[in-house]
Design a protein around this motif. Sequence first.
Motif, PDB file in Angstrom:
ATOM      1  N   THR A 123      27.607  40.386  37.380  1.00 16.15           N
ATOM      2  CA  THR A 123      28.037  40.123  36.009  1.00 16.15           C
ATOM      3  C   THR A 123      28.528  41.356  35.280  1.00 16.15           C
ATOM      4  O   THR A 123      28.939  41.246  34.136  1.00 16.15           O
ATOM      5  N   ARG A 124      28.471  42.488  35.883  1.00 23.92           N
ATOM      6  CA  ARG A 124      28.929  43.716  35.223  1.00 23.92           C
ATOM      7  C   ARG A 124      30.121  44.288  35.978  1.00 23.92           C
ATOM      8  O   ARG A 124      30.160  44.294  37.204  1.00 23.92           O
ATOM      9  N   VAL A 125      31.085  44.775  35.207  1.00 25.20           N
ATOM     10  CA  VAL A 125      32.240  45.440  35.804  1.00 25.20           C
ATOM     11  C   VAL A 125      32.454  46.758  35.101  1.00 25.20           C
ATOM     12  O   VAL A 125      31.942  46.988  34.002  1.00 25.20           O
ATOM     13  N   SER A 126      33.221  47.612  35.695  1.00 25.00           N
ATOM     14  CA  SER A 126      33.516  48.925  35.135  1.00 25.00           C
ATOM     15  C   SER A 126      34.362  48.791  33.872  1.00 25.00           C
ATOM     16  O   SER A 126      35.139  47.847  33.723  1.00 25.00           O
ATOM     17  N   ASP A 133      39.142  40.891  34.213  1.00 24.48           N
ATOM     18  CA  ASP A 133      37.868  40.997  34.946  1.00 24.48           C
ATOM     19  C   ASP A 133      36.692  41.183  33.988  1.00 24.48           C
ATOM     20  O   ASP A 133      35.623  40.591  34.165  1.00 24.48           O
ATOM     21  N   ARG A 134      36.891  42.007  32.964  1.00 24.69           N
ATOM     22  CA  ARG A 134      35.809  42.233  32.004  1.00 24.69           C
ATOM     23  C   ARG A 134      35.476  40.965  31.232  1.00 24.69           C
ATOM     24  O   ARG A 134      34.302  40.652  30.995  1.00 24.69           O
ATOM     25  N   MET A 135      36.505  40.199  30.842  1.00 27.44           N
ATOM     26  CA  MET A 135      36.262  38.953  30.110  1.00 27.44           C
ATOM     27  C   MET A 135      35.602  37.912  31.007  1.00 27.44           C
ATOM     28  O   MET A 135      34.739  37.146  30.565  1.00 27.44           O
ATOM     29  N   ALA A 136      35.975  37.869  32.283  1.00 30.67           N
ATOM     30  CA  ALA A 136      35.345  36.924  33.215  1.00 30.67           C
ATOM     31  C   ALA A 136      33.872  37.271  33.406  1.00 30.67           C
ATOM     32  O   ALA A 136      33.004  36.378  33.445  1.00 30.67           O
ATOM     33  N   GLU A 140      30.604  34.985  32.386  1.00 31.26           N
ATOM     34  CA  GLU A 140      29.525  34.695  33.345  1.00 31.26           C
ATOM     35  C   GLU A 140      28.161  35.062  32.741  1.00 31.26           C
ATOM     36  O   GLU A 140      27.185  34.312  32.890  1.00 31.26           O
ATOM     37  N   ARG A 141      28.078  36.165  32.057  1.00 30.39           N
ATOM     38  CA  ARG A 141      26.808  36.548  31.423  1.00 30.39           C
ATOM     39  C   ARG A 141      26.416  35.558  30.342  1.00 30.39           C
ATOM     40  O   ARG A 141      25.247  35.198  30.206  1.00 30.39           O
TER      41      ARG A 141
END
Length: 151
Positions: A123-126, A133-136, A140-141
């Motif tokens: 659930t975490r991205v850079s 990707d960050r919004m996805a 999910e979180r």
Amino acid sequence: MNRFLVLFGIMLVISVGMIATATMQADFSLMDSKSTPLWLAAVAVAAYVAWRIDGVLKRRERRQDASVGEGRSFLKPKVSPAQSARAARVAARRKKLVAEGKLEAEPEPAAELESDDDEAPATRVSQAAPIKDRMAARAERVRQAKEQGKL
């Protein structure tokens, strides 16, 4: 004492230099007998400033020596003696209550951290990742939080 003398010498040179420049602008000689108060002022100012700086440095050394003895580092906040005494009393009381069976022992924090680590990568991205990707990952979180009843 050596540090004080070194500081005194440096401050004396600076104060005499400042007085000399002021007297040169006023067309006044430092070698004149009338300039004795100026010399005394330069020595007094140098002694006072050196004494104050030496005191500050001594206090800083004492504080640093005390913090090294406690095992304190730059990132670790200072704990007052009253605060550490209270923490020891609370820990002793907790241990006593656990031994009597009136209080449950706290679970190991390491076990909780491991379970969080399993979920975190999914659930975490850079921050350097693309916005999609960050919004996805955020969506999910939010979905997981709703499933757990947190939202």
